[in-house]
Design an enzyme around this catalytic site. Structure first.
Site, PDB file in Angstrom:
ATOM      1  N   GLU A  79       2.400  -0.896   1.663  1.00  0.00           N
ATOM      2  CA  GLU A  79       2.825   0.123   0.693  1.00  0.00           C
ATOM      3  C   GLU A  79       1.874   1.312   0.654  1.00  0.00           C
ATOM      4  O   GLU A  79       2.298   2.466   0.618  1.00  0.00           O
ATOM      5  CB  GLU A  79       2.900  -0.518  -0.700  1.00  0.00           C
ATOM      6  CG  GLU A  79       3.392   0.435  -1.768  1.00  0.00           C
ATOM      7  CD  GLU A  79       3.087  -0.082  -3.166  1.00  0.00           C
ATOM      8  OE1 GLU A  79       3.313   0.688  -4.102  1.00  0.00           O
ATOM      9  OE2 GLU A  79       2.628  -1.230  -3.308  1.00  0.00           O
ATOM     10  N   ASP A  80       0.555   1.047   0.675  1.00  0.00           N
ATOM     11  CA  ASP A  80      -0.422   2.105   0.392  1.00  0.00           C
ATOM     12  C   ASP A  80      -1.077   2.743   1.612  1.00  0.00           C
ATOM     13  O   ASP A  80      -1.708   3.781   1.494  1.00  0.00           O
ATOM     14  CB  ASP A  80      -1.540   1.556  -0.522  1.00  0.00           C
ATOM     15  CG  ASP A  80      -1.038   1.251  -1.926  1.00  0.00           C
ATOM     16  OD1 ASP A  80       0.067   1.707  -2.256  1.00  0.00           O
ATOM     17  OD2 ASP A  80      -1.740   0.556  -2.673  1.00  0.00           O
TER      18      ASP A  80
END
Length: 707
Positions: A79-80
């Site tokens: 996600e990051d």
């Protein structure tokens, strides 16, 4: 503690229960995450990797397997940092990549409302849990660390996260038997939402702890001495209620802090199940047990796998004492639930009891998800399922079913099987016939009677409490309603076309398809359903389909009235002002909110809207009309004691349901009894009125006038 010290402490945790090879895999995942998150900081100013390390450490405390710990280390990488799933799969294997992907998919998305976002996230969680139950354990650990570090967030965001934790994550932890996690969620969430209340209760609890210490020690010594005398090896621990539990009991039971803290609680941990029951006997000989307060969760475990003996005793000076007796293994299960002694098993292997129960619950979630109309409807069902206060009932063959308190035979029928619920017609409770609406009690034997071709009754929705029953009833009625409303829409449109000397079948298919495309309908059925809902006027649609420009050419008066069967569901509403029943001359009004509203022809309310002829629909009762219809009666009776009971008994004897009953004094001699009952048609109503007129002291029985 700096990052290096944290990693050393974590490494020591791993060496306590994992093999050196497994520990190395987890540490390698840490360094991968550290590199991937390089330069990223948390709101607190710490390096971002401190968060996945803390999440993995929470799971290591539960002795989770090494793949779960690796997934915890990597859970924010996709996600990051933009690193793809394929790269994780190549480095750490498919199982770990799937776990990371499952946790990543539970992250936020943009929705119209917070409720919808929360609901959508939970739906995704259910799907991820179905693939691998460890996904939710990583997510719970992730949420737990976020709750522990909530102080760095803005108060509005912190409160939102705390509320979501109390509403969704704490009950999930409880459902999976993870009591330690659940209690920490509740205390942290409560403190974030109500800091003043939490600090006051905490101060009062510390104060009470000092006052209680002497009595607690005395009771513990008495219990220990009794058990030692009988030759039982046991650990006796004084239990203290956690903050949220105290607050909830004060609120729900309307008790003061001192009343709740007057109960002394102890846990006795022994070596075997046999010893549990022997210790129970010793304790009951030491203090007097309170009748009705003994619960055996060893013989009948809770749905989340929790096992223990619970009893309440009356100690010295009349002090109530709560005792829980369990084995060390049960204690581990009570605290960590599904994570206790974790051994991940594939589909082909048999899962342990807690794992099996969790899988069954998740399978139930998926079934609800498939049948729910939308994410908000799904989460409403799940919230019902997450807050059970259990009862235990039996099938005639002795199989045990756990249901929430207040459950009825309808809930039991759906718990046995969806098909049993859908075809249920009656039930026997302890071998006697009973209504389907009767709340069940623990220990009862319930037998469901079914009939081929039977279907769920809309009234079941009023007393079904389990998520499974409500979802299935709603799903069945929704499908049935759609079919019926499409039929009603077709009849309304056909009537409008007939007034223009045409019919739906005579319109060329390509012209009809062109019209549907222009008005963004995928299928004809969708447009017909919209007509039945009152969103479209059939007369306007008919003119548009036939290209009629001059509305004067329509001959609506000579078109055949639309037949209604009484099964059209939410698309057909019977006006409360005049209560039409089969046999009454009727007329309809197309409402954009209620679909077709059916009135009696002479209803005054209908007269007021006759100017809007586009929305008026000529109706008639179909020969095959079915169902029960509400009708209001006014019964004039002499003022005598017990007359209402006599009338209600007579109506009940005819097998007629009473919906409402009220009284109004006419004068000193007579009283009006206004009653709403359900009837099949006018003939049925006439028969009921005749029987009521035959009651002594009944002067007159009339049907309320329309409008």
């Amino acid at each position: 503690m700096n990052a290096l010290q944290s990693l050393d402490a974590f490494n020591a945790q791993l060496r306590g229960y994992l093999t050196p090879e497994q520990s190395n895999h987890v540490i390698r995942a840490y360094y991968f995450a550290e590199q991937a998150h390089f330069g990223q900081l948390r709101r607190s100013g710490e390096p971002y990797v401190s968060h996945p390390l803390a999440v993995a450490s929470i799971l290591a405390d539960m002795h989770m397997d090494h793949q779960s710990l690796m997934a915890a280390m990597l859970h924010d990488v996709i996600e990051d940092t933009g690193i793809p799933k394929a790269a994780i799969s190549e480095q750490f294997g498919t199982a770990v990549a799937d776990l990371v992907d499952g946790v990543s998919k539970l992250t936020q998305m943009e929705f119209e409302s917070l409720e919808e976002k929360q609901a959508e996230n939970f739906q995704k969680m259910a799907m991820a849990m179905a693939r691998d139950i460890r996904v939710i354990l990583v997510k719970l650990a992730d949420r737990l660390h976020n709750m522990r570090t909530l102080g760095v967030l803005q108060s509005s965001k912190a409160r939102r996260i705390a509320r979501e934790t109390l509403e969704i994550y704490a009950p999930i932890a409880m459902r999976l038997g993870m009591n330690s996690v659940r209690m920490e969620f509740e205390d942290l969430g409560f403190t974030a939402l109500h800091p003043m209340r939490a600090s006051r209760i905490e101060a009062a609890r510390k104060n009470a702890r000092g006052r209680r210490k002497e009595l607690v020690d005395k009771i513990r010594q008495q219990i220990e001495a009794t058990l030692e005398r009988e030759g039982h090896q046991a650990e006796v621990i004084g239990r203290e209620k956690h903050l949220y539990s105290i607050y909830r009991k004060m609120k729900s039971k309307r008790k003061s802090f001192s009343e709740i803290m007057d109960i002394y609680a102890f846990r006795i941990i022994v070596d075997s199940v046999d010893t549990c029951y022997r210790v129970l006997g010793c304790i009951h000989s030491l203090y007097k047990p309170v009748p009705g307060e003994f619960k055996d969760y060893i013989a009948i475990p809770k749905a989340n796998g929790y096992q223990s003996l619970h009893t309440v005793l009356m100690g010295m000076h009349g002090v109530p004492i709560e005792i829980q007796i369990r084995t060390r293994e049960m204690e581990e299960m009570a605290n960590n639930g599904i994570a206790a002694h974790w051994l991940y098993k594939s589909e082909s292997q048999s899962a342990n009891g807690s794992h099996q129960r969790a899988r069954e619950w998740v399978a139930g979630l998926l079934e609800m998800q498939q049948r729910a109309g939308n994410s908000l409807e799904f989460i409403e069902s799940v919230k019902i399922d997450l807050f059970p206060d259990e009862i235990y009932v039996f099938t005639p063959k002795g199989r045990i079913f756990e249901l929430p308190r207040g459950a009825t035979p309808v809930d039991f029928a759906y718990a046995v099987h969806t098909d049993v619920g859908n075809s249920c017609v009656a039930c026997r409770i302890n071998r006697r016939l009973a209504p389907l609406s009767e709340p069940l009690q623990s220990g009862q034997t319930v037998e469901i009677l079914t009939a081929p071709g039977a279907s769920p009754n809309p009234s079941w929705f009023n007393y079904a409490v389990t998520a499974k029953a409500r979802t299935n009833i709603r799903h069945f009625l929704k499908n049935q309603t759609r079919d019926d409303s499409i039929g009603l829409g077709r009849r309304l449109l056909d009537r409008a076309l007939a007034s223009l000397d045409s019919s739906l079948d005579s319109i060329p298919v390509d012209e009809l398809q062109e019209y549907l495309r222009e008005h963004e309908y995928e299928r004809l059925e969708d447009m017909l359903e919209d007509i039945a809902r009152g969103n479209l006027l059939p007369a306007i649609i008919a003119q548009a389909l036939l290209g009629v420009v001059d509305p004067e050419k329509t001959d609506a008066e000579h078109a055949q009235p639309v037949a209604i069967r009484g099964t059209e569901g939410i698309m057909l509403t019977y006006a409360k002002c005049c209560h039409p029943i089969p046999g009454d001359p009727i007329e309809g009004y197309l409402s954009s909110e209620k679909g077709v509203v059916v009135h009696r022809e002479q209803c005054r309310n209908l007269n007021e809207i006759r100017d809007n002829t586009d929305r008026l629909v000529a109706l008639r009762w179909d020969d095959r009309v079915e169902g029960d219809f509400g009708v209001q009666l006014r019964i004039e009776v002499e003022n005598r004691r017990g007359m209402i009971a006599v009338i209600a008994t007579r109506i009940n004897a005819m097998g007629v349901n009473i919906e409402k009953i009220s009284t109004e004094d006419k004068d000193y001699q007579f009283t009006y009894v206004d009653i709403e009952i359900l009837v099949h048609n006018r003939v049925h109503l006439a028969h009921i009125m005749k029987r009521l007129r035959g009651i002594n002291h009944v002067r007159r029985v009339t049907r309320f006038k329309a409008g």
